[in-house]
Write an enzyme that holds these catalytic residues in place. Sequence first.
Site, PDB file in Angstrom:
ATOM      1  N   ASP A  79     -39.478 -38.938  17.167  1.00 18.66           N
ATOM      2  CA  ASP A  79     -39.918 -39.712  18.334  1.00 18.66           C
ATOM      3  C   ASP A  79     -39.660 -38.990  19.654  1.00 18.66           C
ATOM      4  O   ASP A  79     -40.318 -39.272  20.652  1.00 18.66           O
ATOM      5  CB  ASP A  79     -39.214 -41.072  18.356  1.00 18.66           C
ATOM      6  CG  ASP A  79     -39.792 -42.022  17.321  1.00 18.66           C
ATOM      7  OD1 ASP A  79     -40.777 -41.643  16.662  1.00 18.66           O
ATOM      8  OD2 ASP A  79     -39.269 -43.133  17.179  1.00 18.66           O
ATOM      9  N   HIS A  80     -38.679 -38.076  19.660  1.00 21.21           N
ATOM     10  CA  HIS A  80     -38.338 -37.315  20.871  1.00 21.21           C
ATOM     11  C   HIS A  80     -38.316 -35.819  20.533  1.00 21.21           C
ATOM     12  O   HIS A  80     -37.853 -35.431  19.451  1.00 21.21           O
ATOM     13  CB  HIS A  80     -36.963 -37.727  21.407  1.00 21.21           C
ATOM     14  CG  HIS A  80     -36.883 -39.168  21.781  1.00 21.21           C
ATOM     15  ND1 HIS A  80     -37.101 -39.619  23.058  1.00 21.21           N
ATOM     16  CD2 HIS A  80     -36.605 -40.273  21.035  1.00 21.21           C
ATOM     17  CE1 HIS A  80     -36.966 -40.934  23.095  1.00 21.21           C
ATOM     18  NE2 HIS A  80     -36.656 -41.356  21.878  1.00 21.21           N
ATOM     19  N   HIS A  81     -38.809 -35.004  21.449  1.00 18.52           N
ATOM     20  CA  HIS A  81     -38.813 -33.547  21.253  1.00 18.52           C
ATOM     21  C   HIS A  81     -37.395 -33.022  21.523  1.00 18.52           C
ATOM     22  O   HIS A  81     -37.080 -32.548  22.614  1.00 18.52           O
ATOM     23  CB  HIS A  81     -39.823 -32.918  22.206  1.00 18.52           C
ATOM     24  CG  HIS A  81     -40.088 -31.465  21.942  1.00 18.52           C
ATOM     25  ND1 HIS A  81     -39.238 -30.658  21.199  1.00 18.52           N
ATOM     26  CD2 HIS A  81     -41.117 -30.663  22.319  1.00 18.52           C
ATOM     27  CE1 HIS A  81     -39.712 -29.441  21.140  1.00 18.52           C
ATOM     28  NE2 HIS A  81     -40.858 -29.408  21.811  1.00 18.52           N
ATOM     29  N   PHE A  82     -36.547 -33.104  20.505  1.00 16.43           N
ATOM     30  CA  PHE A  82     -35.129 -32.771  20.698  1.00 16.43           C
ATOM     31  C   PHE A  82     -34.856 -31.277  20.764  1.00 16.43           C
ATOM     32  O   PHE A  82     -33.719 -30.847  20.982  1.00 16.43           O
ATOM     33  CB  PHE A  82     -34.267 -33.427  19.600  1.00 16.43           C
ATOM     34  CG  PHE A  82     -34.691 -33.115  18.190  1.00 16.43           C
ATOM     35  CD1 PHE A  82     -34.339 -31.918  17.586  1.00 16.43           C
ATOM     36  CD2 PHE A  82     -35.429 -34.033  17.460  1.00 16.43           C
ATOM     37  CE1 PHE A  82     -34.712 -31.639  16.279  1.00 16.43           C
ATOM     38  CE2 PHE A  82     -35.811 -33.766  16.141  1.00 16.43           C
ATOM     39  CZ  PHE A  82     -35.457 -32.551  15.557  1.00 16.43           C
TER      40      PHE A  82
END
Length: 202
Positions: A79-82
Site C-alpha cells: 500500500d505504501h512505497h516503502f
Amino acid sequence: MIKKLVKKARFWYLTRIKWRRYQFGPNFYAGLRVSLWAKDTLTIGRNFYIGRDSQIETDCVIGDNVIFGNCVAIVGKYDHHFQQIGYPIRLASRIRDDHYDWKGKGQLTRIEDDVWVGYGSIIMSGVTLAKGCIIAAGAVVTRDTEPYSIYGGNPAKKIANRFNSLQDLQTHEQKEKELQHLFNAYTGIQGLAIKKETHGTH
C-alpha cells in the site's frame, strides 16, 4: 415491515450510490461499518455476506455464496512505497495516489465460490482462495489455498480437508449442481431449509 424496508433502502444506497464504482451480484448483505475500496476492480457475486467492521482495500473478484465473518480484512501487501529513497513511509507514495507506479499495482485478489472467511482473518492482496475453502478465525493468508480445504494460523497453513472423504466431496459437488436453481433464487440471510429425501415404500 418497516425494518425490512429500511434494510433494503440501506443496501440500495450502498450498492447504487456509495459504492457505485463497483459491481455487485444480487442479494448482497453488508454489516455495519463495512469499508470497501479498490483502485480499479471490485466485482462481487451473488449471495455475498460481509460482517460488521470488515474491509476490502484492494482490487478483488469475489464469487458466489461467499461469507466474510465480522472484522475480516483484505489488505494490500504494497500500500505504501516503502523503498522510495529519501522519503519516510508516511510521506512516500501510496497505492491510492494517481501517480503510484510501484509494486502491487494491478495485483488482483480472487475469492472463488463457496468460501467462508472466519472472524478477524486477514487476506493479503494477490492471493486466491480456492473454491469451497474455509479460513479459520484470526488467520493471516499470504498464499493461495487449495479447494475444499481448511486453513488457520499466521501465516495460514492447511490444517484439514473440508469433507471427511473424497466420496463426500464428490457427492457434494453433484448435489450442488442439482440445487443450483435454489441458490440462484435465494434472497435471504438464513441458510436454506434442508430438503428431506423421500423414499418409496416397499
